[in-house]
Scaffold this active site. Structure first.
Site, mmCIF file in Angstrom:
data_model
loop_
_atom_site.group_PDB
_atom_site.id
_atom_site.type_symbol
_atom_site.label_atom_id
_atom_site.label_comp_id
_atom_site.label_asym_id
_atom_site.label_seq_id
_atom_site.Cartn_x
_atom_site.Cartn_y
_atom_site.Cartn_z
ATOM 1 N N ARG A 277 -2.364 5.623 7.060
ATOM 2 C CA ARG A 277 -2.846 4.454 7.758
ATOM 3 C C ARG A 277 -2.411 4.156 9.057
ATOM 4 O O ARG A 277 -1.492 4.852 9.730
ATOM 5 C CB ARG A 277 -1.839 3.221 7.145
ATOM 6 C CG ARG A 277 -2.043 2.171 7.816
ATOM 7 C CD ARG A 277 -1.469 0.569 7.071
ATOM 8 N NE ARG A 277 -2.018 0.535 6.040
ATOM 9 C CZ ARG A 277 -1.734 -0.754 5.304
ATOM 10 N NH1 ARG A 277 -0.802 -1.769 5.688
ATOM 11 N NH2 ARG A 277 -2.594 -1.103 4.123
ATOM 12 N N HIS B 256 -10.733 0.141 4.080
ATOM 13 C CA HIS B 256 -9.427 0.213 3.215
ATOM 14 C C HIS B 256 -9.933 0.585 1.952
ATOM 15 O O HIS B 256 -9.547 -0.292 0.904
ATOM 16 C CB HIS B 256 -8.633 -0.895 3.519
ATOM 17 C CG HIS B 256 -7.045 -1.340 3.035
ATOM 18 N ND1 HIS B 256 -6.800 0.005 2.143
ATOM 19 C CD2 HIS B 256 -6.107 -2.011 2.873
ATOM 20 C CE1 HIS B 256 -5.417 -0.085 1.783
ATOM 21 N NE2 HIS B 256 -5.113 -1.573 2.159
ATOM 22 N N THR C 202 0.946 -1.222 -0.008
ATOM 23 C CA THR C 202 0.067 0.004 -0.017
ATOM 24 C C THR C 202 0.737 1.318 0.116
ATOM 25 O O THR C 202 0.719 2.237 -0.714
ATOM 26 C CB THR C 202 -1.143 -0.129 1.134
ATOM 27 O OG1 THR C 202 -1.789 -1.017 0.865
ATOM 28 C CG2 THR C 202 -1.831 1.294 1.256
HETATM 29 C C1 NCD Z 1 -4.531 -5.570 3.467
HETATM 30 C C2 NCD Z 1 -4.738 -4.648 4.700
HETATM 31 O O1 NCD Z 1 -3.406 -4.034 4.963
HETATM 32 O O2 NCD Z 1 -5.507 -4.596 5.192
HETATM 33 N N1 NCD Z 1 -3.428 -5.431 2.886
HETATM 34 C C3 NCD Z 1 -3.019 -4.537 2.110
HETATM 35 O O3 NCD Z 1 -3.098 -3.217 2.095
HETATM 36 N N2 NCD Z 1 -2.935 -5.132 0.605
HETATM 37 C C4 NCD Z 1 -4.596 -7.024 3.941
HETATM 38 C C5 NCD Z 1 -3.918 -7.609 4.855
HETATM 39 O O4 NCD Z 1 -3.068 -6.832 5.640
HETATM 40 O O5 NCD Z 1 -4.261 -8.731 5.143
#
Ligand code: NCD
Length: 358
Positions: free
Chosen positions: A101, A129, A52
């Site tokens: 985040r 998300h 991300t």
């Molecule tokens: C996800 C998240 O961070 O929620 N990952 C991501 O952003 N691609 C899924 C996860 O961590 O399992």
């Protein structure tokens, strides 16, 4: 100025526009290579991330913009007690857009309330998300070619999986979409999401048996059990390997079924599935970068958009101990209308009776 805290902050027309822009970015990358020259993105990540964060940063660089970041937010002023609101007010002097985040649910909303520049939620606790959902939507578009008339299986950790919550909120808006919710009892969708499905009169079923339903799915969305969200490690140990998608199980799936996963994967998809042409999860990561490029471009260049959320003041702290109102002394909960006698926290969406608030 405009924030994207939840996927519903973008309407379906805007989603279509972002998909079209992302496709164009893939086909005509030179056209976009300098389009945001002089603009800056800050990534504020209070929680681990690989794709991300890197895809946000790569997205801004590919648009000709630049990126600043705090390598480790646990070493930032947050550790001295600075609030999220103060941090974004400061950072907004340096950049044009923030991707954030945070482990607390509703944290991006708390940031947006104080931010004079667009805030993008890059994941807030187990809540939502939205930019992962943009990656998922472009993947569905490119693999299957439509958003309506789909049966979507969501498998694994539906309780803490924020990507699941956002994807459901996005897909609810299309015609004739059915959800098959596949999880053990302990990891079922939270009450507020079930209430959301009920209110939208969405077709859904809940099951714990992947094999009995895999044959009817157009999309199978596998998820990791979110270890970091469990209070009790033994509970995690009990459910951690609840589903493992194997080549054998894929024999039961439709020929055109697209298998998605937000990644990282732990055990829930056997590596042998990677060679199956229906395995779309690595293509999904490229799609994530493209959609983040399209979103950043939209937010940084859009004029005259206003961010509106309901603001009925209730006051107090949320009953959910992972809600950002339990971390910081924040202004009141904002109330949407009552739902079956319950109120929805405006930060984390947890449904609660007023008496349950702290
Ligand atoms: C996800 C998240 O961070 O929620 N990952 C991501 O952003 N691609 C899924 C996860 O961590 O399992």
């Amino acid at each position: 100025m405009r924030h994207v805290l939840d996927i519903t902050d973008l309407n379906v027309t805007e989603i279509d526009e972002l998909v079209a822009t992302a496709e164009d970015m893939l086909a005509n990358s030179a056209k976009y290579a300098h389009i945001l020259a002089g603009k800056k993105l800050a990534t504020l990540f209070y929680e681990p991330s690989t794709r991300t964060r890197m895809s946000f940063e790569a997205a801004m660089l590919e648009l000709g913009g630049s990126v600043i970041s705090c390598a480790d937010m646990s070493r930032s002023s947050a550790s001295k007690g600075e609030t999220i609101g103060d941090t974004v007010r400061v950072v907004s002097n340096y950049v044009d857009v923030i991707a954030m985040r945070h482990p607390y649910e509703g944290a991006a909303y708390a940031a947006a309330l104080k931010s004079p520049i667009p805030v993008i939620n890059a994941g807030d606790g187990g809540h939502s998300h939205p930019t992962q959902t943009l990656a998922d939507l472009l993947t569905i578009h490119r693999e299957i070619g439509r958003f309506d008339r789909l049966t979507i299986g969501l498998c694994g950790d539906l309780k803490y999986g924020r990507t699941v919550h956002s994807l459901i909120n996005a897909m609810l808006r299309y015609e004739n979409v059915k959800f098959v919710l596949i999880s053990p009892e302990e990891l079922k969708l939270p009450a507020y999401m079930l209430e959301t499905l009920d209110r939208a009169h969405a077709g859904y079923e809940e099951t714990s048996d992947l094999e009995s339903v895999i044959g009817k799915l157009d999309v199978l969305y596998m998820t990791r059990v979110q270890k970091e969200r469990f209070d009790d490690e033994s509970e995690y140990e009990r459910v951690k390997d609840c589903y493992v998608l194997t080549a054998e199980k894929m024999k039961l799936a439709k020929k055109e079924c697209a298998v998605l996963h937000p990644l990282p994967r732990v055990n829930e998809i056997a590596e042998e599935v990677d060679d199956d042409p229906r395995a779309a999860y690595f293509r999904q990561t490229l799609n994530g970068k493209l959609m983040r490029m399209a979103l950043i471009l939209k937010l940084v260049t859009e004029k005259d958009s206003v961010y509106i959320r309901e603001k009925t003041v209730l006051g107090g702290k949320c009953a959910n101990k992972k809600c950002v109102t339990r971390l910081e002394k924040l202004a009141p909960l904002y109330k949407a209308e009552e739902e079956n006698g319950m109120h929805r926290c405006a930060y984390c969406e947890t449904l609660q009776k007023l008496g349950d608030r702290k």
